[in-house]
Design an enzyme around this catalytic site. Structure first.
Site, PDB file in Angstrom:
ATOM      1  N   HIS A 122      46.619  40.175  53.173  1.00 65.62           N
ATOM      2  CA  HIS A 122      46.143  38.787  53.085  1.00 65.62           C
ATOM      3  C   HIS A 122      46.251  38.094  54.437  1.00 65.62           C
ATOM      4  CE1 HIS A 122      45.292  38.139  48.846  1.00 65.62           C
ATOM      5  NE2 HIS A 122      46.428  38.710  48.490  1.00 65.62           N
TER       6      HIS A 122
ATOM      7  N   GLN B 127      46.803  32.190  50.714  1.00 69.63           N
ATOM      8  CA  GLN B 127      46.361  32.001  49.328  1.00 69.63           C
ATOM      9  C   GLN B 127      46.529  30.559  48.866  1.00 69.63           C
ATOM     10  OE1 GLN B 127      48.605  35.690  47.890  1.00 69.63           O
ATOM     11  NE2 GLN B 127      46.824  35.662  46.532  1.00 69.63           N
TER      12      GLN B 127
ATOM     13  N   HIS C  31      49.393  45.275  50.221  1.00 71.61           N
ATOM     14  CA  HIS C  31      48.498  44.294  49.600  1.00 71.61           C
ATOM     15  C   HIS C  31      48.802  42.881  50.111  1.00 71.61           C
ATOM     16  CE1 HIS C  31      46.427  42.488  45.912  1.00 71.61           C
ATOM     17  NE2 HIS C  31      47.041  41.468  46.484  1.00 71.61           N
ATOM     18  N   GLU C  32      50.072  42.508  50.066  1.00 72.97           N
ATOM     19  CA  GLU C  32      50.430  41.133  50.455  1.00 72.97           C
ATOM     20  C   GLU C  32      50.120  40.869  51.920  1.00 72.97           C
ATOM     21  OE1 GLU C  32      50.930  38.721  48.529  1.00 72.97           O
ATOM     22  OE2 GLU C  32      51.022  40.041  46.806  1.00 72.97           O
TER      23      GLU C  32
ATOM     24  N   CYS D 250      45.253  40.636  41.917  1.00 67.24           N
ATOM     25  CA  CYS D 250      45.527  39.629  42.945  1.00 67.24           C
ATOM     26  C   CYS D 250      45.307  38.248  42.343  1.00 67.24           C
ATOM     27  CB  CYS D 250      44.586  39.840  44.133  1.00 67.24           C
ATOM     28  SG  CYS D 250      44.854  38.671  45.481  1.00 67.24           S
ATOM     29  N   LEU D 251      46.223  37.339  42.646  1.00 66.79           N
ATOM     30  CA  LEU D 251      46.090  35.979  42.126  1.00 66.79           C
ATOM     31  C   LEU D 251      44.838  35.288  42.661  1.00 66.79           C
ATOM     32  CD1 LEU D 251      49.838  34.906  42.368  1.00 66.79           C
ATOM     33  CD2 LEU D 251      48.562  35.504  40.293  1.00 66.79           C
TER      34      LEU D 251
ATOM     35  N   GLY E 189      53.925  38.498  44.356  1.00 69.69           N
ATOM     36  CA  GLY E 189      53.833  38.175  45.771  1.00 69.69           C
ATOM     37  C   GLY E 189      52.785  37.111  46.012  1.00 69.69           C
TER      38      GLY E 189
END
Ligand code: NI
Length: 177
Positions: free
Chosen positions: A149, A54, A145-146, A103-104, A49
């Protein structure tokens, strides 16, 4: 099409509440370009995701794609690549469950996070059609989570035991201790 830089924890845009896309923005061809960039960036990074903040765009927009089948999180239902415009989450079951999240924007780390175990997601697709779906288990965590953001939250904010923040490379060691 372009792979964009994924911003890492410390970049202010990751901590801001992103704003909803307007109707005009949703129908602007520029949105397709942004989504294409997000897909390319996700493909290059190898995640499941990515949220627009981000890559520096403070918009309520995210993409998710979950390959189905066995995983470290158990057998997963697959989610084909989906674009979520102005998504919202409704908690259906407040009982929490925990997973090791990554997480990225927080590369190299994993943290144990407990979140509500069942949710309903509502969003607009790229055609402006309202969509909804219900998820439980690991997928419920993925969406929370996504979409966190979009409110300026990272998973580390949701941790209650910071001894369970570990480097991914040490996770197996940690679990074996
Ligand atoms: Ni993330």
């Amino acid at each position: 099409m372009a792979v964009r830089e994924i911003l890492r924890m410390g970049q202010p845009v990751l901590r801001r509440r992103a704003r909803p896309l307007t109707e005009a923005e949703r129908t602007d061809p520029a949105l397709r370009t942004l989504v294409d960039d997000m897909v390319d960036t996700l493909d290059a990074a190898g995640g499941i995701g990515l949220a627009a903040p981000q890559i520096g765009e403070a918009l309520r927009l995210a993409i998710i794609r979950v390959p189905g089948g066995p995983s470290r999180y158990g057998e997963l239902e697959s989610i084909p690549l989906t674009v979520y415009v102005n998504p919202e989450i409704e908690v259906l079951d407040r009982i929490t469950q925990g997973f090791w999240e990554g997480c990225l924007s927080v590369p190299g780390l994993r943290g144990w996070v407990e979140r509500p175990r069942a949710i309903r997601v509502r969003w607009l697709d790229l055609d402006g059609e309202p969509q909804s779906a219900e998820y439980s288990g690991f997928l419920a965590t993925v969406f929370q989570h996504e979409f966190d953001h979009l409110d300026g939250h990272l998973y580390v904010d949701r941790m209650t035991d910071m001894t369970r923040l570990v480097f991914e490379s040490e996770l197996d060691t940690h679990l074996g201790s």
